[in-house]
Every structure is written in C-alpha cells, then in structure tokens.
Design a protein around this motif. Structure first.
Motif, PDB file in Angstrom:
ATOM      1  N   SER A 421       1.026  -1.165   0.012  1.00 58.26           N
ATOM      2  CA  SER A 421       0.043  -0.240  -0.398  1.00 58.26           C
ATOM      3  C   SER A 421       0.434   1.438  -0.002  1.00 58.26           C
ATOM      4  O   SER A 421       0.609   2.518  -0.104  1.00 58.26           O
ATOM      5  CB  SER A 421      -0.985   0.026   1.098  1.00 58.26           C
ATOM      6  N   SER A 422       2.122   1.571   0.269  1.00 63.68           N
ATOM      7  CA  SER A 422       3.050   2.294  -0.278  1.00 63.68           C
ATOM      8  C   SER A 422       2.843   3.034  -2.039  1.00 63.68           C
ATOM      9  O   SER A 422       2.303   2.339  -2.875  1.00 63.68           O
ATOM     10  CB  SER A 422       4.400   1.774  -0.076  1.00 63.68           C
ATOM     11  N   SER A 423       2.405   3.964  -1.782  1.00 56.97           N
ATOM     12  CA  SER A 423       2.843   5.222  -2.584  1.00 56.97           C
ATOM     13  C   SER A 423       4.345   5.567  -3.222  1.00 56.97           C
ATOM     14  O   SER A 423       4.782   5.511  -2.194  1.00 56.97           O
ATOM     15  CB  SER A 423       1.986   6.302  -2.640  1.00 56.97           C
ATOM     16  N   GLN A 438      10.878   8.204  -4.834  1.00 61.91           N
ATOM     17  CA  GLN A 438      10.231   8.229  -3.905  1.00 61.91           C
ATOM     18  C   GLN A 438       9.425   7.845  -3.389  1.00 61.91           C
ATOM     19  O   GLN A 438       8.697   7.561  -4.227  1.00 61.91           O
ATOM     20  CB  GLN A 438      10.359   9.300  -2.987  1.00 61.91           C
ATOM     21  N   GLY A 439       8.926   6.623  -2.269  1.00 72.51           N
ATOM     22  CA  GLY A 439       7.972   5.905  -1.651  1.00 72.51           C
ATOM     23  C   GLY A 439       7.770   6.337   0.019  1.00 72.51           C
ATOM     24  O   GLY A 439       8.329   6.822   0.537  1.00 72.51           O
ATOM     25  N   GLU A 440       6.882   5.885   0.278  1.00 72.63           N
ATOM     26  CA  GLU A 440       6.047   5.418   1.873  1.00 72.63           C
ATOM     27  C   GLU A 440       6.889   4.648   2.221  1.00 72.63           C
ATOM     28  O   GLU A 440       6.029   3.707   2.011  1.00 72.63           O
ATOM     29  CB  GLU A 440       4.346   5.830   1.938  1.00 72.63           C
ATOM     30  N   VAL A 441       7.634   5.257   3.117  1.00 72.08           N
ATOM     31  CA  VAL A 441       8.233   4.075   4.414  1.00 72.08           C
ATOM     32  C   VAL A 441       6.886   4.433   5.532  1.00 72.08           C
ATOM     33  O   VAL A 441       7.281   2.771   6.083  1.00 72.08           O
ATOM     34  CB  VAL A 441       9.558   4.348   4.608  1.00 72.08           C
ATOM     35  N   GLU A 442       6.021   4.169   5.281  1.00 71.91           N
ATOM     36  CA  GLU A 442       4.811   3.626   6.751  1.00 71.91           C
ATOM     37  C   GLU A 442       3.764   3.299   6.699  1.00 71.91           C
ATOM     38  O   GLU A 442       3.343   3.842   5.671  1.00 71.91           O
ATOM     39  CB  GLU A 442       5.145   5.776   7.852  1.00 71.91           C
ATOM     40  N   THR A 443       3.263   2.865   7.319  1.00 71.21           N
ATOM     41  CA  THR A 443       2.135   1.949   7.081  1.00 71.21           C
ATOM     42  C   THR A 443       0.893   2.352   7.686  1.00 71.21           C
ATOM     43  O   THR A 443      -0.194   1.796   8.053  1.00 71.21           O
ATOM     44  CB  THR A 443       2.014   0.294   7.590  1.00 71.21           C
ATOM     45  N   ASN A 448      -0.752  11.676   5.451  1.00 70.67           N
ATOM     46  CA  ASN A 448       0.954  12.418   4.935  1.00 70.67           C
ATOM     47  C   ASN A 448       2.387  11.374   5.529  1.00 70.67           C
ATOM     48  O   ASN A 448       2.707  11.572   6.106  1.00 70.67           O
ATOM     49  CB  ASN A 448       1.371  13.473   5.121  1.00 70.67           C
ATOM     50  N   ARG A 449       2.209  10.115   4.859  1.00 72.58           N
ATOM     51  CA  ARG A 449       2.821   8.930   5.613  1.00 72.58           C
ATOM     52  C   ARG A 449       4.934   9.285   5.012  1.00 72.58           C
ATOM     53  O   ARG A 449       4.766  10.072   4.071  1.00 72.58           O
ATOM     54  CB  ARG A 449       2.194   7.553   5.324  1.00 72.58           C
ATOM     55  N   ARG A 450       5.371   8.797   5.922  1.00 72.91           N
ATOM     56  CA  ARG A 450       6.534   9.582   5.622  1.00 72.91           C
ATOM     57  C   ARG A 450       7.400   8.552   4.740  1.00 72.91           C
ATOM     58  O   ARG A 450       6.490   7.733   4.303  1.00 72.91           O
ATOM     59  CB  ARG A 450       7.862   8.391   7.179  1.00 72.91           C
ATOM     60  N   LYS A 451       8.027   9.640   4.164  1.00 79.64           N
ATOM     61  CA  LYS A 451       8.525   9.174   2.502  1.00 79.64           C
ATOM     62  C   LYS A 451      10.539   9.228   2.045  1.00 79.64           C
ATOM     63  O   LYS A 451      10.499  10.192   3.091  1.00 79.64           O
ATOM     64  CB  LYS A 451       7.830   9.351   1.472  1.00 79.64           C
ATOM     65  N   GLU A 452      11.042   8.398   1.807  1.00 82.46           N
ATOM     66  CA  GLU A 452      12.662   8.600   1.223  1.00 82.46           C
ATOM     67  C   GLU A 452      12.810   7.783   0.009  1.00 82.46           C
ATOM     68  O   GLU A 452      11.952   7.532  -0.321  1.00 82.46           O
ATOM     69  CB  GLU A 452      12.713   7.630   2.633  1.00 82.46           C
ATOM     70  N   PHE A 559       9.396   9.255   1.958  1.00 82.09           N
ATOM     71  CA  PHE A 559       9.450  10.524   1.506  1.00 82.09           C
ATOM     72  C   PHE A 559       9.649  11.314   2.770  1.00 82.09           C
ATOM     73  O   PHE A 559       8.807  11.119   4.026  1.00 82.09           O
ATOM     74  CB  PHE A 559       8.436  10.700   1.270  1.00 82.09           C
ATOM     75  N   GLY A 560      10.602  11.751   3.254  1.00 77.42           N
ATOM     76  CA  GLY A 560      11.342  12.385   4.534  1.00 77.42           C
ATOM     77  C   GLY A 560      10.542  12.898   5.996  1.00 77.42           C
ATOM     78  O   GLY A 560       9.294  12.600   5.306  1.00 77.42           O
TER      79      GLY A 560
END
Length: 578
Positions: A421-423, A438-443, A448-452, A559-560
């Motif tokens: 389910s990561s964008s 970059q993509g979302e690393v939080e589930t 606004n999920r954290r991205k890296e 994403f940061g």
C-alpha cells in the motif's frame, strides 16, 4: 554492456556487512544564506546542478499599502495572539509596532503568513507567484550556490530590491550548462475605482503566470513564447538536451483558447467591480488548450522550430469548446519525448490524464487502463526506457505505483516497492537502467505518511532505500547520521544521485535570526537541503541497529520526515507539473 556492469557493481555493494565505507557518500550542495530550504531539480554529467530555494528571509513588506483598520488584518492578529496564548507565551509585537516600522521576526512571519493567506485578493501585496507556496528562488549549483533571477525586477517600493512576487524555477540543465525553466511575471500596482465609488484602490496585476525560458552560461535569457499569447498565454520548459547542432527543449505551450471559457470571461470581466486583468487571471487555468511542445534551438539559442506534439485524443465538436492539456516532461537524444496527456478513458466519454510518449508525430498511451489510473511518464533514457508512475486502487485507496516501459518491446513493468500500500513515484532513469524516486515507508493510515528515496535496478530487479546505502552514524561514530534522503530527483550515468534530504539545525525566524527559548536555549528545527550522493565502488552497506520507532514494513530496504514541507518540491520539480 558497460552500463549493466556498472549497475551490477552498485548493487553488489548493498549486502549488509561490517561498518566501513558505504556505497554512497553524501555531500550537501549548500544553500543561499538568505533562505531556509533548498531543493535540487536536475544535474548534468559534469556535476553542475540547478534547483530552487524557499523560506526567503526578510522579504520586504510594503507597509504603506496595508490598511490597519482592515478587518482581515485585525482578525488575523487576534488569531496570532491566541496561538501565543496556547503556548503560554506573550505575543512579541502589536499592529502599532508594524505600522511604525518596528518589525521583529515574529511580526515578519505574521505579515508573510497574512499575505499568503489572502493571495487571491488583488488588493494585497504579492510575495509569491501562487497560492500554494511562498516565493521560489531559482538557484544554480556550480562551485558555489547562486541565485538566478528570471523575471523579477527591482523596485523602489521594496527598498530598491526585487519584488519577490514571482515564481522562478530552473527545471533542467544541459551537458554544457545551458539551463531551462520557467517563471512568472512580477506583480505591478495599478489604481482602480469601482463603479459607483469615488476613491481608488491599489490592485496588483501581472502580465503572465508562466513562461518558458532558456538561459545560456552568460546568464542571457531566451523566452519561449506561447503559441497563443492572448492575455499572456502559458508556456513552460521542463527538460533540455544538448545535440551536436544545438538543443532540444520540451514542455508545453498554450495553442488556442477554449470558446466556453472565453464566453464566460467576456460576460464577467467587464471592469466594473474589479480590474479586467484581475478577473481574467481567475480563468487562466481553464482558458487555454495547452499542448506538449518541442522547441528546436541552434547553438546560439535561436528558436528554429516549435513543434506541437499533440493530444492523446481528437475532441469532437462539443469537446472543442473546452480546454484540454498535454505536456512533455523529458526527452532523450533519440527525440522521443515523454509526459502526460488527456485521453479518452476506456474509449468512453470520460477524459483522464495518462502517461504517454511522443514519437514521430504520434501520442502513444501505454498504461493498462483496466488496472491503473492516471499518472505521468517522468523520464526516458537513451535506450528508450521510460519511467514514471500511475495510480492503482489498493484496499479502496488510490496509491501511486512506479513503472518502467520499453518503447521497443512495448513491455510495461510495475516493480515491487516498499510494501503493497506504499505510494511510490519514479523521477529519473539513467542509461544503465537505474531508476530513482521516492515512496512511503510508513504503513499508518495518515494522509501524510513518511517518505524516503529509493533506487531500483532494472537489470537485477533490485529495489533499495537509498538511506540504507548511507552510513548509520555521524562522524563521531555514536550520533545518528544527520540526514534522511527524502527525494531523489536526478541520476547520472556514473550512479551519482541528486536529491533532497532533511536535517536538524538551529532554528531561524522569518528574518534569519537564531531563535532562543525563554531559558536562552537555541531552538532546533528540520530543514530541507540539496544533496549529492556520490557512488563509492569500494563501499559496502552497513547493518544499522533497528530503530524502535520504525512502523513500516521492510523489504530488503525501506519521503522524508518533513512530508508537508516537501510538498512544494512535488509541485515544481521538473517532472511533476500540475
């Protein structure tokens, strides 16, 4: 063959081993000393880069144009008082202070927030070129970081300095350092008297909202004029490629006016209640048919040819009354451009914007509409491999998923990214088959999920969090590594990655002063900085201790922290234009 060998060498180094030199070495590119945040948008193989800065300190506010009996201003001040009260603090300024020219850092921030909040009201000073972001400074990274003024002008009302009422964006840089981008015209003051009134008011108007530019190494600007320039028109330059005989630039331009919108504009913009120029600008985004465009320039930046790359469908008689859009975001040496276009969805009457490429006069859509929604093709390498992203519904929520597409074979692949389910979005691809993004690393269920940032190798189907290829610790060997790479925006053929990271620094107010708390302790804040990740062929990935606060699923990597802060970059980055 050498490209595949290089890509393999990069990923041979990612297996966690003992602490030592890592596969990537991070270098901060630097920022202007009068801005808080910095973003890099593109770089060439020689290491020259372009970008933008935000959070400009000490923007000059024209106090003479403020009405201190204005209900909006008074109510905004009361709102600011309550914010201080909720922090058990006493507000540090009054409206009288501002009127008398005694403006501290808190007052400066209040005024900038107020003007941005009421950006759409034409009687207020403009400190930005749009409603969504504060003023953007175009910057060049070439040994030192320098501002590049595109359309702004100096004016005595702003202490003889720039108006800071524009958007200045450098989107791309060619191998010889020639740059492409776009900017908006500066706002100017006019006096207007409403019908039935006797006193005039100051209004702020501008000549155009977006115009593409190419800038040579001497700083000389060449405007890429819109094909349809009534009311200013729109054009944008989003990518530039050097050729043996000159340059290719791709982007978009207004080609005609939609009749329905023109009719509405003519009915409403009569100049009775507000200036005609102010009324017209409210129609700009729906006024023009905008098409993907390729400009062919000679070595002296003379425009030799302007090519309309087309639209993804042929509007019928009724549809021709409305405005449609396509855009080219990148082009390769083979003159295949990529981007997005309005298309007929599943051959119905519905129209959506899908990834496309432009080749030999054709607009080619290649995403499976049955399984994926709208998106963008963001980059193409010289082997004719396209990358980008499209929307997929996952668990009843729309997520972006990155892809690559082979123009020769017609194959489209959506690789596995951080988790189901990561964008994730892809921003660039090099000739070695390395894709970054970059993509979302939080589930979590947060909007606004954290991205890296990530790097993906087509040759080995290997997906890796770029932060996993950096050191675990700072130079002292104990403190955590001070950077989190949130977005990767450009990758060279030697594997060098450019992007943005977050780090913690001493907090500075809107005037650039260091902020201290009631006890005299310097406060801290997170800022966005431009970074260069240099590939280290001898490096190996470190196995870092798991952080207790991590709440995301790892798949061999992750994403940061400042998701909201990074939103302006998503809006302006050369391959993501609304």
């Amino acid at each position: 063959m050498k490209y595949k060998l290089l890509a393999a060498a990069v990923f041979a180094a990612i297996t966690p081993q003992v602490q030592g030199a890592t596969p990537y070495v991070l270098e901060e590119l630097g920022n202007l000393d009068y801005a808080k945040h910095a973003y890099v948008t593109d770089a060439n193989e020689a290491g020259q880069a372009v970008g933008m800065a935000q959070g400009v300190f000490n923007i000059v506010i024209d106090i003479a144009e403020l009405d201190f009996e204005d209900t909006r201003l008074i109510n905004s001040y009361k709102d600011r008082e309550r914010i201080f009260e909720n922090r058990d603090e006493e507000i540090t300024f009054t409206l009288d202070d501002i009127e008398n020219g005694n403006i501290n850092g808190d007052a400066q921030e209040f005024l900038q927030d107020f003007l941005l909040r009421y950006y759409n009201i034409s009687t207020y000073q403009k400190i930005s070129g749009s409603t969504s972001t504060e003023f953007n400074i175009a910057i060049e990274y070439n040994n030192s970081t320098q501002e590049r003024v595109i359309y702004d002008v100096e004016h005595p009302d702003y202490d003889g300095g720039l108006t800071r009422s524009v958007e200045n964006i450098l989107t791309s840089i060619a191998e010889d350092g020639v740059k492409a981008g776009w900017g908006s015209a500066p706002y100017t003051k006019i006096q207007f008297t409403e019908d039935g009134e006797t006193e005039s008011e100051t209004h702020y108007i501008r000549d155009f909202t977006r115009r593409g530019v190419v800038i040579n190494n001497a700083g000389e600007r060449v405007d890429l004029m819109p094909s349809e320039a009534t009311y200013g028109g729109i054009s944008g330059a989003y990518n530039i490629v050097q050729k043996s005989d000159g340059y290719l630039v791709v982007g978009e331009t207004s080609i005609s006016i939609a009749p329905d919108t023109q009719e509405s504009l003519d009915d409403r913009c009569d100049g009775e209640k507000s200036p005609v120029e102010v009324c017209r600008e409210t129609y700009i985004n729906s006024l023009y048919n905008r098409h993907a465009t390729m400009w062919r320039l000679d070595s002296n930046l003379n425009v030799l040819e302007t090519v309309d790359l087309g639209l993804g469908f042929i509007p019928d008689e009724d549809e021709q009354k409305k405005a449609w859009r396509s855009a080219a975001l990148a082009v390769n040496e083979n003159e295949i451009a990529v981007g997005y276009s309005d298309v007929k969805y599943r051959d119905s009457s519905r129209v959506y914007s899908y990834p496309v490429y432009y080749k030999n006069g054709d607009v080619v859509e290649f995403i499976d509409e049955e399984n994926y929604g709208p998106g963008r093709a963001t980059a193409i390498n010289n082997n004719n491999i396209i990358t980008g992203y499209a929307i997929k519904s996952i668990e009843n929520t729309d997520r972006t998923k990155f892809f690559y597409h082979n123009v020769v074979t017609g194959e489209t692949v959506f690789p596995t990214d951080f988790f189901k389910s990561s964008s994730a979005v892809a921003t660039d691809i090099n000739d070695n088959g390395l894709i970054i993004g970059q993509g979302e690393v939080e589930t979590s269920s947060s909007a606004n999920r954290r991205k890296e940032a990530f790097i993906y190798d087509i040759n080995t189907d290997t997906f890796t969090n770029l932060n996993d290829l950096l050191p675990c610790f700072a130079n002292d060997g104990e403190s955590s590594f001070p950077y989190v790479v949130a977005e990767a925006t450009s990758i060279s053929n030697d594997g060098t990655v450019y992007g943005v990271a977050t780090k913690t620094v001493d907090k500075r107010d809107a005037q650039g002063n260091v902020v201290v708390d009631a006890n005299g302790k310097v406060e801290q804040e997170s800022v966005v900085v431009s970074v260069k990740l240099k590939y280290n062929a001898e490096g190996v990935a470190e196995k870092c201790p798991e952080k207790a606060q991590e709440t995301y699923e790892r798949q061999g990597a992750s994403f940061g922290a400042l998701g909201l802060l990074l939103l302006p970059l998503v809006a302006i980055r050369r391959r993501f234009f609304k």
